[in-house]
Design a protein around this motif. Structure first.
Motif, short mmCIF file in Angstrom:
data_model
loop_
_atom_site.label_atom_id
_atom_site.label_comp_id
_atom_site.label_asym_id
_atom_site.label_seq_id
_atom_site.Cartn_x
_atom_site.Cartn_y
_atom_site.Cartn_z
N ALA A 229 -7.69 0.53 3.09
CA ALA A 229 -6.33 0.24 2.63
C ALA A 229 -5.71 1.48 2.00
O ALA A 229 -4.52 1.78 2.21
CB ALA A 229 -6.34 -0.91 1.63
N GLY A 230 -6.50 2.23 1.24
CA GLY A 230 -6.00 3.45 0.62
C GLY A 230 -5.59 4.50 1.63
O GLY A 230 -4.56 5.17 1.47
N LEU A 231 -6.37 4.62 2.69
CA LEU A 231 -6.02 5.59 3.73
C LEU A 231 -4.74 5.18 4.45
O LEU A 231 -3.92 6.03 4.82
CB LEU A 231 -7.17 5.72 4.73
CG LEU A 231 -8.43 6.41 4.19
CD1 LEU A 231 -9.57 6.31 5.20
CD2 LEU A 231 -8.15 7.87 3.86
N MET A 232 -4.55 3.88 4.64
CA MET A 232 -3.31 3.41 5.28
C MET A 232 -2.10 3.68 4.39
O MET A 232 -1.04 4.09 4.87
CB MET A 232 -3.43 1.92 5.60
CG MET A 232 -4.43 1.60 6.69
SD MET A 232 -4.58 -0.20 6.96
CE MET A 232 -6.12 -0.27 7.89
N VAL A 233 -2.25 3.44 3.10
CA VAL A 233 -1.17 3.72 2.16
C VAL A 233 -0.80 5.19 2.21
O VAL A 233 0.38 5.56 2.31
CB VAL A 233 -1.59 3.32 0.72
CG1 VAL A 233 -0.60 3.88 -0.30
CG2 VAL A 233 -1.69 1.82 0.57
N ARG A 234 -1.80 6.04 2.13
CA ARG A 234 -1.54 7.49 2.11
C ARG A 234 -0.87 7.96 3.39
O ARG A 234 0.06 8.77 3.36
CB ARG A 234 -2.84 8.25 1.88
CG ARG A 234 -2.64 9.68 1.44
CD ARG A 234 -3.94 10.31 1.03
NE ARG A 234 -4.82 10.51 2.18
CZ ARG A 234 -6.08 10.91 2.09
NH1 ARG A 234 -6.60 11.14 0.89
NH2 ARG A 234 -6.81 11.09 3.17
N GLU A 235 -1.33 7.42 4.52
CA GLU A 235 -0.74 7.81 5.80
C GLU A 235 0.71 7.36 5.89
O GLU A 235 1.57 8.10 6.38
CB GLU A 235 -1.55 7.21 6.95
CG GLU A 235 -1.01 7.54 8.34
CD GLU A 235 -0.95 9.03 8.61
OE1 GLU A 235 0.00 9.47 9.30
OE2 GLU A 235 -1.84 9.77 8.13
N ALA A 236 1.00 6.15 5.41
CA ALA A 236 2.39 5.67 5.44
C ALA A 236 3.29 6.58 4.62
O ALA A 236 4.41 6.93 5.06
CB ALA A 236 2.46 4.24 4.91
N ARG A 237 2.83 7.00 3.45
CA ARG A 237 3.64 7.89 2.62
C ARG A 237 3.80 9.26 3.28
O ARG A 237 4.87 9.87 3.20
CB ARG A 237 3.02 8.03 1.23
CG ARG A 237 2.85 6.71 0.49
CD ARG A 237 4.16 5.96 0.27
NE ARG A 237 3.91 4.63 -0.28
CZ ARG A 237 3.94 3.51 0.40
NH1 ARG A 237 4.20 3.52 1.70
NH2 ARG A 237 3.71 2.35 -0.19
N ASP A 238 2.75 9.72 3.94
CA ASP A 238 2.84 11.01 4.64
C ASP A 238 3.88 10.97 5.74
O ASP A 238 4.49 11.99 6.08
CB ASP A 238 1.48 11.40 5.23
CG ASP A 238 0.48 11.85 4.17
OD1 ASP A 238 0.91 12.10 3.01
OD2 ASP A 238 -0.73 11.93 4.47
#
Length: 367
Positions: A229-238
């Motif tokens: 979930a954290g990786l998905m959040v970070r990718e969305a912000r990127d």
């Protein structure tokens, strides 16, 4: 090395070092992921259970005997959980606080049932654990068929007119929670725009996030663990993609913020009531913090499992399993979670869920 890892290594050494009067001690196990990508949550288990054992021993132990904690590392994997369970059985434990992941708990519970060993999970929420488990299986947390109703209602009330995606990792916990959330969302008359699984353990979820962005997904419910979930959040912000991510109780670990940093701000999730907010726990919380440990997530839930076991044994006056089970089902227990009672299924009678949001590196109740 992180302070919790230092404590964990020290405790593992002490637990395996042996003592000269084995007959004068009671062995109990704590099982969870002490290595791998979910190790942070397993460390919460170990630190919480160890603190509880220390308090019990300082007060005279259980039935006049000292308690020794034996850790088991299942890496949140069902097959390894079975191996860990067999090892704890051979070590002679009478009780296991664990496991963490629902799939691991369900698999290990069969071993403990056959061996006549009590199991209380601090965190496994899949209904199958207690619905299909033997009379020796309990948990001090809520169930996903209740958590899913809370999540599904929230999605319907707050996001029902937008495009919703529900993803899961295919594991017992993640898929079970996603299915229960989807069921309640559909019951409320809202259909998700996307429902599918993702592969856990990946390092790059950019294709998945890009596909949701191109499909116009506004909110994503993740049935899975904090790492992915954290990786998905970070990718969305990127990608400058304003995707609202919502998940379940597995996001109650500092590991999430270590992955996301400020990108995790505003991520919401359901979790059990946070025992850190109970005034009567203030002194204990400060003891943890004095050791460099923030007792968030499942730390105090693991602590509570040991409390419940020790009180049930004291009421039963014996370590004999049937007597301890009878004590668990017929009494109320004072714990760091408040007063706990169990129904005939091994579930706690009061298992509410609350909403939390990540803010400034910690999770706080959602206003």
């Amino acid at each position: 090395m992180h302070i919790i890892r230092k404590l964990m290594v020290a405790m593992v050494f002490c637990a395996t070092a042996g003592v000269t009067t084995a007959q004068a001690e009671i062995l109990i196990g704590v099982a969870g992921p002490l290595s791998g990508q979910y190790a942070w949550s397993g460390e919460q288990f170990l630190v919480g259970a160890d603190m509880a054992v220390g308090k019990i021993n300082a007060a005279g132990g259980v039935l006049g005997q000292q308690v020794r904690l034996i850790p088991g590392d299942d890496a949140a994997d069902p097959e390894q959980a079975v191996a860990v369970a067999n090892k704890l059985v051979s070590d002679g434990v009478v009780f296991v606080a664990g496991h963490w992941a629902s799939g691991a708990s369900i698999a290990a519970s069969k071993v403990y049932e056959k061996a006549g060993i009590l199991m209380i999970s601090p965190s496994s929420t899949n209904p199958r654990l207690t619905d299909e488990g033997g009379p020796n299986v309990f948990r001090v947390c809520g169930r996903d068929d209740r958590q899913g109703v809370v999540a599904g209602d929230y999605l319907a009330d707050s996001w029902g007119s937008t495009k919703i995606a529900i993803l899961h990792d295919g594991a017992a916990y993640g898929q079970g929670l996603a299915e229960e959330t989807r069921k309640q969302l559909n019951k409320r008359g809202v259909s998700e725009a996307l429902y599918e699984s993702y592969a856990p353990g990946e390092v790059d979820y950019s294709p998945l996030v890009s596909r949701m962005r191109d499909a116009g997904i506004n909110v994503l419910f993740v049935g899975g663990y904090a790492t992915e979930a954290g990786l998905m959040v970070r990718e969305a912000r990127d990608q400058n993609y304003d995707l609202q991510i919502i998940a379940g109780d597995a996001l109650s670990t500092s590991d999430f913020w270590l992955i996301t940093g400020p990108a995790g701000e505003g991520t919401r999730f359901t979790f059990f009531p946070d025992p850190r907010t109970r005034p009567e726990n203030a002194a204990l919380i400060e003891e943890f913090r004095a050791k460099g440990v923030e007792p968030d997530g499942y730390t105090l839930y693991a602590y509570a499992t040991v409390q419940v076991w020790s009180q049930a044994v004291a009421l039963a006056g014996t370590l004999e399993l049937d007597a301890v089970i009878a004590a668990l089902r017929g009494n109320e227990f004072d714990t760091v979670l408040g007063k706990i009672a169990f129904d005939d299924n091994g579930d706690i009678t009061d298992s509410g869920f609350a909403w939390y949001t990540w803010k400034d590196g910690d999770y706080v109740p959602l206003p």
